[in-house]
Design a protein around this motif. Structure first.
Motif, PDB file in Angstrom:
ATOM      1  N   PRO A  16      -2.424  14.694  -1.527  1.00 17.25           N
ATOM      2  CA  PRO A  16      -2.877  13.755  -2.254  1.00 17.25           C
ATOM      3  C   PRO A  16      -2.210  13.894  -3.734  1.00 17.25           C
ATOM      4  N   ALA A  17      -1.864  12.507  -4.275  1.00 16.53           N
ATOM      5  CA  ALA A  17      -0.979  12.633  -5.344  1.00 16.53           C
ATOM      6  C   ALA A  17      -2.241  12.531  -6.511  1.00 16.53           C
ATOM      7  N   VAL A  18      -2.488  13.768  -7.302  1.00 19.77           N
ATOM      8  CA  VAL A  18      -3.496  13.941  -8.340  1.00 19.77           C
ATOM      9  C   VAL A  18      -2.968  13.440  -9.673  1.00 19.77           C
ATOM     10  N   GLY A  19      -3.850  12.681 -10.450  1.00 18.59           N
ATOM     11  CA  GLY A  19      -3.427  12.235 -11.681  1.00 18.59           C
ATOM     12  C   GLY A  19      -2.539  11.265 -12.143  1.00 18.59           C
ATOM     13  N   VAL A  20      -2.533  10.450 -10.857  1.00 19.24           N
ATOM     14  CA  VAL A  20      -1.689   9.033 -11.031  1.00 19.24           C
ATOM     15  C   VAL A  20      -2.532   8.236 -12.114  1.00 19.24           C
ATOM     16  N   ALA A  21      -1.825   7.768 -13.014  1.00 15.75           N
ATOM     17  CA  ALA A  21      -2.593   6.653 -13.641  1.00 15.75           C
ATOM     18  C   ALA A  21      -2.340   5.261 -13.003  1.00 15.75           C
ATOM     19  N   VAL A  22      -3.443   4.434 -12.949  1.00 19.04           N
ATOM     20  CA  VAL A  22      -3.504   3.119 -12.188  1.00 19.04           C
ATOM     21  C   VAL A  22      -4.200   2.104 -12.954  1.00 19.04           C
ATOM     22  N   THR A  23      -3.636   1.063 -13.337  1.00 17.01           N
ATOM     23  CA  THR A  23      -4.160  -0.031 -14.026  1.00 17.01           C
ATOM     24  C   THR A  23      -4.448  -1.253 -13.232  1.00 17.01           C
ATOM     25  N   LEU A  24      -5.479  -1.963 -13.320  1.00 13.75           N
ATOM     26  CA  LEU A  24      -5.488  -3.335 -12.609  1.00 13.75           C
ATOM     27  C   LEU A  24      -5.733  -4.476 -13.505  1.00 13.75           C
ATOM     28  N   TYR A  25      -4.798  -5.365 -12.979  1.00 19.41           N
ATOM     29  CA  TYR A  25      -4.556  -6.555 -13.987  1.00 19.41           C
ATOM     30  C   TYR A  25      -4.870  -8.043 -13.144  1.00 19.41           C
ATOM     31  N   ARG A  26      -5.467  -8.890 -13.924  1.00 18.69           N
ATOM     32  CA  ARG A  26      -5.573 -10.168 -13.541  1.00 18.69           C
ATOM     33  C   ARG A  26      -4.491 -11.250 -14.371  1.00 18.69           C
ATOM     34  N   GLN A  27      -3.576 -11.558 -13.937  1.00 15.58           N
ATOM     35  CA  GLN A  27      -2.332 -12.223 -14.666  1.00 15.58           C
ATOM     36  C   GLN A  27      -2.357 -11.062 -15.757  1.00 15.58           C
ATOM     37  N   ALA A  28      -2.328 -11.463 -17.110  1.00 20.97           N
ATOM     38  CA  ALA A  28      -2.166 -10.466 -18.404  1.00 20.97           C
ATOM     39  C   ALA A  28      -3.376  -9.721 -18.700  1.00 20.97           C
ATOM     40  N   GLU A  29      -4.387 -10.176 -18.000  1.00 21.02           N
ATOM     41  CA  GLU A  29      -5.677  -9.326 -18.560  1.00 21.02           C
ATOM     42  C   GLU A  29      -5.968  -8.151 -17.738  1.00 21.02           C
ATOM     43  N   HIS A  87     -15.019  -5.449   0.467  1.00 18.03           N
ATOM     44  CA  HIS A  87     -14.376  -4.370  -0.259  1.00 18.03           C
ATOM     45  C   HIS A  87     -12.914  -4.304   0.044  1.00 18.03           C
ATOM     46  N   TYR A  88     -11.928  -4.214  -0.943  1.00 20.49           N
ATOM     47  CA  TYR A  88     -10.635  -3.846  -0.685  1.00 20.49           C
ATOM     48  C   TYR A  88     -10.051  -2.682  -0.876  1.00 20.49           C
ATOM     49  N   HIS A  89      -9.201  -2.224  -0.140  1.00 20.70           N
ATOM     50  CA  HIS A  89      -8.861  -0.916  -0.542  1.00 20.70           C
ATOM     51  C   HIS A  89      -7.201  -0.892  -0.395  1.00 20.70           C
ATOM     52  N   VAL A  90      -6.806  -0.464  -1.385  1.00 18.83           N
ATOM     53  CA  VAL A  90      -5.070  -0.390  -1.511  1.00 18.83           C
ATOM     54  C   VAL A  90      -4.536   1.096  -1.543  1.00 18.83           C
ATOM     55  N   PRO A  91      -4.111   1.554  -0.300  1.00 20.67           N
ATOM     56  CA  PRO A  91      -3.508   2.830  -0.344  1.00 20.67           C
ATOM     57  C   PRO A  91      -1.860   2.891  -0.581  1.00 20.67           C
ATOM     58  N   VAL A  92      -1.547   3.712  -1.213  1.00 20.21           N
ATOM     59  CA  VAL A  92      -0.085   3.773  -1.426  1.00 20.21           C
ATOM     60  C   VAL A  92       0.450   5.383  -0.900  1.00 20.21           C
ATOM     61  N   LEU A  93       1.481   5.367  -0.198  1.00 15.08           N
ATOM     62  CA  LEU A  93       2.297   6.414   0.204  1.00 15.08           C
ATOM     63  C   LEU A  93       3.315   6.520  -0.566  1.00 15.08           C
ATOM     64  N   LEU A  94       3.633   7.750  -1.240  1.00 14.65           N
ATOM     65  CA  LEU A  94       4.742   7.686  -2.159  1.00 14.65           C
ATOM     66  C   LEU A  94       5.730   9.061  -2.081  1.00 14.65           C
ATOM     67  N   SER A  95       6.910   8.699  -2.552  1.00 13.94           N
ATOM     68  CA  SER A  95       7.966   9.759  -2.456  1.00 13.94           C
ATOM     69  C   SER A  95       8.876   9.415  -3.721  1.00 13.94           C
ATOM     70  N   PRO A  96       9.567  10.339  -4.309  1.00 17.49           N
ATOM     71  CA  PRO A  96      10.450   9.960  -5.390  1.00 17.49           C
ATOM     72  C   PRO A  96      11.329   8.613  -5.308  1.00 17.49           C
ATOM     73  N   PHE A  97      11.893   8.415  -3.918  1.00 23.78           N
ATOM     74  CA  PHE A  97      12.774   7.162  -3.896  1.00 23.78           C
ATOM     75  C   PHE A  97      12.239   6.141  -2.807  1.00 23.78           C
ATOM     76  N   ALA A  98      10.954   6.175  -2.484  1.00 27.10           N
ATOM     77  CA  ALA A  98      10.409   5.241  -1.701  1.00 27.10           C
ATOM     78  C   ALA A  98       8.696   5.272  -1.602  1.00 27.10           C
ATOM     79  N   PHE A  99       8.254   4.044  -1.473  1.00 26.36           N
ATOM     80  CA  PHE A  99       6.873   3.844  -1.283  1.00 26.36           C
ATOM     81  C   PHE A  99       6.527   2.560  -0.268  1.00 26.36           C
ATOM     82  N   SER A 100       5.306   3.113   0.183  1.00 29.03           N
ATOM     83  CA  SER A 100       4.873   2.044   1.095  1.00 29.03           C
ATOM     84  C   SER A 100       3.169   1.573   0.845  1.00 29.03           C
ATOM     85  N   THR A 101       2.805   0.418   1.425  1.00 29.26           N
ATOM     86  CA  THR A 101       1.297   0.246   0.970  1.00 29.26           C
ATOM     87  C   THR A 101       0.753  -0.695   2.225  1.00 29.26           C
ATOM     88  N   TYR A 102      -0.350  -0.905   2.300  1.00 30.63           N
ATOM     89  CA  TYR A 102      -1.016  -1.999   3.278  1.00 30.63           C
ATOM     90  C   TYR A 102      -2.485  -2.295   2.576  1.00 30.63           C
TER      91      TYR A 102
END
Length: 105
Positions: A16-29, A87-102
Motif C-alpha cells: 500500500p502507498a501510505v501517506g498519499v495526500a488526496v483531494t476531491l473537487y467538484r469543478q473548482a470547489e 458507493h464509488y471506489h476509485v483505486p490507483v495502482l502507482l509506480s514512478p513512471f506509470a499509473f492505472s485506475t478503474y
C-alpha cells in the motif's frame, strides 16, 4: 446521495502507498481531502455526493519524494462521473513512471 473511497497501491514496492495526500473537487470547489492510511486507503472522501463530474487529485510527487524516488508524475488527477446513488471506489495502482485506475466496488 453517493459516497466515495479510494485505495493506492505502490506497484514497485508491492505494498500500500501510505501517506498519499488526496483531494476531491467538484469543478473548482474543494470538497474534501485526506491521506492514505497504513493500508493505502481513504474510506470516505466528501459526503452525500450528488450526480455530477468530480476530480480526485493524488499528490504522488510528495509521496515519491519521501521515498527518495525520482518520479515522472508530480500528481495524478482522475476525473469521473457520478450518475446514480451508490458507493464509488476509485483505486490507483502507482509506480514512478506509470499509473492505472478503474471503477472499483
Amino acid at each position: 446521495m453517493s459516497t466515495l473511497s479510494t485505495h493506492v497501491l505502490d506497484a514497485v514496492l508491492g505494498m500500500p502507498a501510505v501517506g498519499v495526500a488526496v483531494t476531491l473537487y467538484r469543478q473548482a470547489e474543494r470538497l474534501g481531502s485526506g491521506q492514505t492510511d497504513t493500508d493505502g486507503r481513504i474510506g470516505s472522501l466528501g459526503e452525500a455526493l450528488e450526480p455530477g463530474t468530480y476530480r480526485l487529485v493524488f499528490d504522488t510527487g510528495a509521496y515519491f519524494a519521501r521515498l527518495e524516488v525520482e518520479a515522472f508524475y508530480p500528481e495524478v488527477a482522475i476525473t469521473f462521473v457520478i450518475t446514480e446513488q451508490r458507493h464509488y471506489h476509485v483505486p490507483v495502482l502507482l509506480s514512478p513512471f506509470a499509473f492505472s485506475t478503474y471503477r472499483g466496488s
